[in-house]
Motif scaffolding. Sequence first.
Motif, mmCIF file in Angstrom:
data_model
loop_
_atom_site.group_PDB
_atom_site.id
_atom_site.type_symbol
_atom_site.label_atom_id
_atom_site.label_comp_id
_atom_site.label_asym_id
_atom_site.label_seq_id
_atom_site.Cartn_x
_atom_site.Cartn_y
_atom_site.Cartn_z
ATOM 1 N N GLY A 54 0.821 -1.205 0.000
ATOM 2 C CA GLY A 54 0.000 0.000 0.000
ATOM 3 C C GLY A 54 0.852 1.252 0.000
ATOM 4 N N ASN A 55 1.918 1.240 0.798
ATOM 5 C CA ASN A 55 2.831 2.386 0.840
ATOM 6 C C ASN A 55 3.475 2.640 -0.525
ATOM 7 N N GLU A 56 3.838 1.536 -1.200
ATOM 8 C CA GLU A 56 4.468 1.673 -2.515
ATOM 9 C C GLU A 56 3.505 2.284 -3.526
ATOM 10 N N GLN A 57 2.244 1.858 -3.484
ATOM 11 C CA GLN A 57 1.249 2.411 -4.391
ATOM 12 C C GLN A 57 0.941 3.873 -4.043
ATOM 13 N N PHE A 58 0.958 4.171 -2.768
ATOM 14 C CA PHE A 58 0.700 5.547 -2.332
ATOM 15 C C PHE A 58 1.786 6.479 -2.855
ATOM 16 N N LYS A 59 3.040 6.016 -2.798
ATOM 17 C CA LYS A 59 4.172 6.839 -3.241
ATOM 18 C C LYS A 59 4.045 7.260 -4.699
ATOM 19 N N ALA A 62 -3.825 1.803 -3.309
ATOM 20 C CA ALA A 62 -3.307 1.859 -1.936
ATOM 21 C C ALA A 62 -4.439 1.661 -0.937
ATOM 22 N N PHE A 63 -5.589 2.274 -1.211
ATOM 23 C CA PHE A 63 -6.759 2.102 -0.344
ATOM 24 C C PHE A 63 -7.126 0.621 -0.231
ATOM 25 N N ASP A 64 -7.170 -0.067 -1.359
ATOM 26 C CA ASP A 64 -7.535 -1.485 -1.343
ATOM 27 C C ASP A 64 -6.518 -2.317 -0.556
ATOM 28 N N LEU A 65 -5.246 -1.998 -0.702
ATOM 29 C CA LEU A 65 -4.211 -2.761 0.004
ATOM 30 C C LEU A 65 -4.247 -2.500 1.510
ATOM 31 N N TYR A 66 -4.487 -1.252 1.915
ATOM 32 C CA TYR A 66 -4.624 -0.965 3.347
ATOM 33 C C TYR A 66 -5.865 -1.656 3.907
ATOM 34 N N THR A 67 -6.911 -1.740 3.086
ATOM 35 C CA THR A 67 -8.112 -2.462 3.513
ATOM 36 C C THR A 67 -7.808 -3.941 3.711
ATOM 37 N N GLU A 68 -6.995 -4.505 2.816
ATOM 38 C CA GLU A 68 -6.573 -5.904 2.969
ATOM 39 C C GLU A 68 -5.811 -6.091 4.274
ATOM 40 N N ALA A 69 -4.947 -5.137 4.612
ATOM 41 C CA ALA A 69 -4.191 -5.219 5.869
ATOM 42 C C ALA A 69 -5.133 -5.159 7.065
ATOM 43 N N ILE A 70 -6.139 -4.292 6.981
ATOM 44 C CA ILE A 70 -7.119 -4.159 8.071
ATOM 45 C C ILE A 70 -7.885 -5.464 8.255
ATOM 46 N N GLU A 71 -8.339 -6.041 7.141
ATOM 47 C CA GLU A 71 -9.154 -7.258 7.216
ATOM 48 C C GLU A 71 -8.333 -8.472 7.639
ATOM 49 N N ALA A 72 -7.029 -8.462 7.355
ATOM 50 C CA ALA A 72 -6.173 -9.590 7.742
ATOM 51 C C ALA A 72 -5.706 -9.500 9.187
ATOM 52 N N CYS A 73 -5.864 -8.334 9.792
ATOM 53 C CA CYS A 73 -5.384 -8.113 11.158
ATOM 54 C C CYS A 73 -6.418 -8.610 12.163
#
Length: 293
Positions: free
Chosen positions: A62-67, A74-85
């Motif tokens: 997500g950070n890489e896509q944000f950069k 990036a939003f989708d990847l951060y959402t994946e991190a949230i759902e996996a946590c």
Amino acid sequence: MSNFSSDGFDLDAISTQDNSDVIYEVGGGATVIQNEEPAMKEVEPSFNTSEHDQCEEFKKQGNEQFKIGNYLEAFDLYTEAIEACPSKFTGEEILRLKDEFDEKQRSEALQRSRLSEERRRKKEDEKKNGVSSSQPPESSKPQPFKTFELSQEDKNDKLAVYYCNRAATLQHMEKYNDALKDCDVSALLNPKYTKAFVRRSAAHERLEDTEAALKDAKAALELDPRNATIRKTVARLEKIEAERLEKLKEETMGKLKDLGNSLLGNFGLSLDNFQAVQDPKTGSYNIAFNQNK
């Protein structure tokens, strides 16, 4: 799409240390959150190595896509991190619990106010009738308004970072109300996470709610009192808020004057016929009437 400015909100320089969480900022900067070892061992949610690695990998991507400006990705990847946590509650459930708690607080405060008014009226009636109450006086000290907090075992520092990072993407996509919600969840998951308050302050300001923006900026400064950038932000918002309140006062006084003139106009008068004159000896004011105005 217009660029989202993060002037006044970049807290630190970019770091390449392995034990840091790099949170890329709106506008191209970055914030480094150092992973400090707690002084005392706290209760952590069940979080095995594979789950941790998976969440961190989603955040990294997500950070890489944000950069590179791919904010939706990036939003989708951060959402994946949230759902996996692992977490007991979802963000929506946390906000619902907070709303229910706040509503209960308001209801109880209203009930206390009603009871206090009933006691006051009863006391006045007894005084008029010459009756002395046999009941012991109840404390009139107002009860503090409690704020909602998650239990220690439900707090989650890593999950707070994922929500806060996702809020940054929402700000770039100009979805400021949604960004506020993610910042709310982040701050509840980690009430000492400075970035959540800084980012929420920025979203409030974008929504032209300088009062809320200033409150969050001050909260961030309490958490990081030596941060010169946050201090400058507080000073800037204080000036904006003071100007807003002054303008509001002038508008209110103007409306009151118009109302007063409309009433006095029935008698052929206006507020201009009345002038406040200060007594130089006492400093108090007297109202002088001038028929010629």
